[in-house]
Design an enzyme around this catalytic site. Sequence first.
Site, mmCIF file in Angstrom:
data_model
loop_
_atom_site.group_PDB
_atom_site.id
_atom_site.type_symbol
_atom_site.label_atom_id
_atom_site.label_comp_id
_atom_site.label_asym_id
_atom_site.label_seq_id
_atom_site.Cartn_x
_atom_site.Cartn_y
_atom_site.Cartn_z
ATOM 1 N N HIS A 308 0.828 -1.207 0.000
ATOM 2 C CA HIS A 308 0.000 0.000 0.000
ATOM 3 C C HIS A 308 0.860 1.254 0.000
ATOM 4 O O HIS A 308 0.462 2.288 -0.556
ATOM 5 C CB HIS A 308 -0.931 -0.011 1.219
ATOM 6 C CG HIS A 308 -2.170 -0.819 1.004
ATOM 7 N ND1 HIS A 308 -2.848 -1.445 2.012
ATOM 8 C CD2 HIS A 308 -2.853 -1.114 -0.132
ATOM 9 C CE1 HIS A 308 -3.899 -2.083 1.517
ATOM 10 N NE2 HIS A 308 -3.920 -1.891 0.226
ATOM 11 N N GLU A 549 -22.613 -5.445 -31.094
ATOM 12 C CA GLU A 549 -21.984 -6.438 -30.222
ATOM 13 C C GLU A 549 -22.121 -7.863 -30.746
ATOM 14 O O GLU A 549 -21.453 -8.767 -30.247
ATOM 15 C CB GLU A 549 -22.616 -6.397 -28.829
ATOM 16 C CG GLU A 549 -22.550 -5.044 -28.147
ATOM 17 C CD GLU A 549 -23.405 -4.997 -26.900
ATOM 18 O OE1 GLU A 549 -22.872 -5.262 -25.809
ATOM 19 O OE2 GLU A 549 -24.611 -4.702 -27.026
#
Length: 666
Positions: A308, A549
């Site tokens: 982090h 699509e």
Amino acid sequence: MLETPVVVKVHEGLHARPATQFAKLAKTFTCSLKIGRGDAWADAKSAVKLMLLGVKQNEQIVLRAEGDDEQEALGRLAEFLADLSVSVPAANNVGACVPAIAAEPPGTVLHAAGVHAPEARASGLSFRGVAASEGLAFGQTYAYFREEIFADRQSVAPHEVDHELCRFGTALEDTLRAMLAPRGDAAEHDEIFDAIAEVARSDDFAGAIRALVSSHWSAEAATLKCGLDLAVAFATLPDEYLRSRADDIRGLTRAVAASLLGKPLASLSELPGPSIILAEELSAPDLARADLRNILGIVCTSGSATSHVAIIARAHGIPAILGVAAHRETLRAAARAAIDGGSGELWLDHSPEFEQEMSMRLDAQRAAQASLLAYRDIEPRTRDGQPIQVAANLGSLTEIEAAQRAGAMGVGLFRTELLFMDQRRVPSEDEQYEVYSTLARAFAPWPVIIRTLDAGADKPLPGVRFPEEENPFLGWRGIRMCLDCPEIFEPQLRALLRAAVHGNLCVMLPMVDDIEEVRRTKEIIARVSSSLAENGIAYGQPKLGIMIETPAAVLTADLLAREVDFFSIGTNDLTQYVMAVDRMNSRLASLYRTDHLAVIQAIRIVCDAARRAKISVGVCGEAASRPEMIPTLVKLGVDELSMSPSAILRAKKVITEIEGTHRDAA
């Protein structure tokens, strides 16, 4: 009981933040939920147990649900796991360093023209570590080394247990309150700190500590023992990304134990001014106390590029090197340091000449950064003058600011299904109107393309019962479902027409196969328009387009082009359907390629049909943001590319370098 296999597409798998988000989503359902990975199973409502399960990106897991809302739960959780992208926004940094360019991905080294390694001798000591966050920095050092913490007693008397439990609760909440306190320079990392807080309050940390205290351990001893055990559990995981979470557990444990003992910890809040931090180990809780504007660079003898600390450093353009093989006393003794976060090089107590050359490198990199940031307000054209619109893909109003900062030329895809999924009921017409009108106003005069509801059994909605289907990707979804559910579709169209008066709003239909689907929608729009007019409600007539699509839409593109104002190619699904490949199946990844000749030929057919009908054609799939695909798409005839905001600057730059589009070729 229901079970379904899912290939996890979440970036880097179920690490701290997505595990926390996933557990929070799971807790909104009443049914029992578990995730299976191999022979191991974990409670889907426990973030810690999910992290310790060690689920990686592209792994197949099993979702199991048992209870009243099991079908909806499986659909929502499967949708979460299919999310392909997580972006970390960049921020400005102040001091003698150059931050990473926002459009560059973490780990990519910036190569500026004329920038080379320093030729002047450093004169001092030099080391090399893991390049965790690119950029150059030099300046005074701040040694941040922590002393070991020991419990002053191991046990307590039975009558002291309640007091110890109270002490621990107070120390834990005080620690979390300090970590979570609002701070402007780290506001975008709230999810990281929230994830740590979720772990802190979990049964695996706070619960285990309370259990030990209840068996007469002192609060300090119990905290140090349970914190160490949990950190070891993370540190022994095979995945590096999850192993690095052990740093945060150790930092949290130290902070809580120090609070219990009344011992002040060294804090980065005490930085005397802009400095390079030299430390053995840093954690996200450590950085939570710092003014990040005073951190020029970070050097640690431990840690990895997936920690982090590295993530926060990259987001703020703070150069960082981790895993440096230098002794503590060597670092303590250094007065000045210089680092190259791209190469992993560290120089201690270098010569004045060396620092002067570093300063020249900084100036060169600032110029390179400015050259890319300059694309923010540019409306890009290819080298032969073809204009290309670069727009943003959005799913909520919270993403508007990031898109505007990146210079988005409108919205190429707004996913309305997320608006529906975020509620426990179908949103009203007025609620939808507020969202759509806000979008239209935010980007005017640029077009805002709003896709009508694209839901199916794989993306279930509250209040809508979807049939059980063996393959929901070929089932009752998109425009098929909407035309069968006028009680959902018509209020959405009314809201869209009302919002169209506030800007350049466009309506796009998903999963279109047949020309009659478009004609039926146009009839509904005409009826809705008449109703609004009769009631004296202001409305506009937005442009109507469709997503391409399916192979059926490709092969009838000439017919469809006569009925609509624009095409938008959804390359993710188009690739899946053309190649007959489940995009969630990791074994077929080599076939799921938008650059496959068959998919390229399908895109060519669509672009040629759009050109003959004199309508625009865009791409809103993942391929639109890929630098190696952009020239191909533009040369095929694509007019608009839509992508996540973090990719916009890079895309604009790539477009300006494209030569020979030859748009006049049929």
